[in-house]
Enzyme design. Structure first.
Site, PDB file in Angstrom:
ATOM      1  N   ASN A   2      21.329  -0.224  12.868  1.00  0.00           N
ATOM      2  CA  ASN A   2      20.456   0.557  12.323  1.00  0.00           C
ATOM      3  C   ASN A   2      18.997  -0.174  13.071  1.00  0.00           C
ATOM      4  O   ASN A   2      18.902  -1.056  13.226  1.00  0.00           O
ATOM      5  CB  ASN A   2      20.312  -0.073  10.863  1.00  0.00           C
ATOM      6  CG  ASN A   2      19.242   0.734  10.089  1.00  0.00           C
ATOM      7  OD1 ASN A   2      18.197   0.982  10.448  1.00  0.00           O
ATOM      8  ND2 ASN A   2      19.574   0.693   8.662  1.00  0.00           N
ATOM      9  N   HIS A   5      26.136   8.704   6.727  1.00  0.00           N
ATOM     10  CA  HIS A   5      26.008   7.570   7.461  1.00  0.00           C
ATOM     11  C   HIS A   5      26.610   6.469   6.474  1.00  0.00           C
ATOM     12  O   HIS A   5      25.814   6.435   5.314  1.00  0.00           O
ATOM     13  CB  HIS A   5      24.811   7.219   8.369  1.00  0.00           C
ATOM     14  CG  HIS A   5      23.694   7.050   7.434  1.00  0.00           C
ATOM     15  ND1 HIS A   5      22.951   8.469   7.100  1.00  0.00           N
ATOM     16  CD2 HIS A   5      22.991   6.173   6.876  1.00  0.00           C
ATOM     17  CE1 HIS A   5      21.812   7.986   6.523  1.00  0.00           C
ATOM     18  NE2 HIS A   5      21.852   6.700   6.408  1.00  0.00           N
ATOM     19  N   HIS A  53      26.257   2.463   5.567  1.00  0.00           N
ATOM     20  CA  HIS A  53      25.748   0.984   5.948  1.00  0.00           C
ATOM     21  C   HIS A  53      26.759   0.127   5.812  1.00  0.00           C
ATOM     22  O   HIS A  53      27.409  -0.126   4.929  1.00  0.00           O
ATOM     23  CB  HIS A  53      24.493   0.693   4.996  1.00  0.00           C
ATOM     24  CG  HIS A  53      23.384   1.846   5.149  1.00  0.00           C
ATOM     25  ND1 HIS A  53      22.490   1.511   5.826  1.00  0.00           N
ATOM     26  CD2 HIS A  53      23.354   2.900   4.330  1.00  0.00           C
ATOM     27  CE1 HIS A  53      21.484   2.498   5.673  1.00  0.00           C
ATOM     28  NE2 HIS A  53      21.898   3.228   4.813  1.00  0.00           N
TER      29      HIS A  53
END
Length: 201
Positions: A88, A158, A160
């Protein structure tokens, strides 16, 4: 070298119109409502994300562009057949990873069985690699589905993977609204990529 604007948790707030961005940091004492202890740091260069709901057009999706770039430029740690792992760009903690399918799909229920399986496999591998490299104490793992749920880029699924340490939340985020990150993204990517197991034959 320019990096991709990948994800920022969808937490941008609109700018207050009463003070020019050129003023820099302003006191909160004169704002409407109940005064608080926070200062406001004006970031007009990010207004485009606010005006457009932070959501890029499909042809500008950074998760679609990333696989065509070199790994170190796109911050990619590992590539699979159906999904890939990258850092990220706006991490909560050092080693904050994202697992993305290559296909531009918005929600988990649109993923194929193969994509679901590989996202899960890459997530497990990422946890093992991060734990080995960073010796963290735990993880936050999850997907924000849709703008209303806080997805920074809602158009491309997506997941995390956020490593956590026992004392990673100190006074800085609370008092200064600042997160201290002890490692550069390039160094983190290299360490995780080097520790990532080679694909089985």
């Amino acid at each position: 070298m320019a990096r991709l604007g990948l994800d920022d948790y969808g937490d941008e707030q609109p700018m207050h119109p009463t003070v020019s961005p050129a003023a820099g940091v302003e006191s909160a004492a004169h704002l409407a409502g109940v005064p608080d202890e926070f200062q406001r740091l004006w970031t007009p260069h990010r207004l485009v994300y606010i005006q457009h709901g932070q959501q890029p057009d499909e042809h500008e999706c950074p998760f679609c562009h990333a696989p065509a770039m070199p790994d170190d430029d796109a911050l990619i740690v590992a590539r699979g057949k159906h999904a890939f792992v990258l850092l990220n760009l706006f991490p909560y903690n050092s080693g904050h990873l994202l697992v993305c399918p290559y296909r531009h799909i918005s929600t988990y229920d649109l993923a194929t069985p193969d994509e679901v399986a590989e996202i899960g496999e890459l997530t497990q591998t990422a946890m093992k690699v991060v734990r080995t490299v960073s010796r963290n104490d735990g993880f936050n793992i999850g997907m924000n589905q849709g703008v209303v749920a806080g997805a920074g880029i809602a158009g491309h699924l997506h997941q995390h993977i956020v490593p956590r340490w026992a004392q990673d939340a100190n006074f800085l985020p609370i008092i200064a609204k600042t997160k201290a990150l002890p490692q550069l993204l390039g160094d983190v990517r290299e360490a995780l990529a080097d520790a990532w197991p080679a694909p089985s034959a």
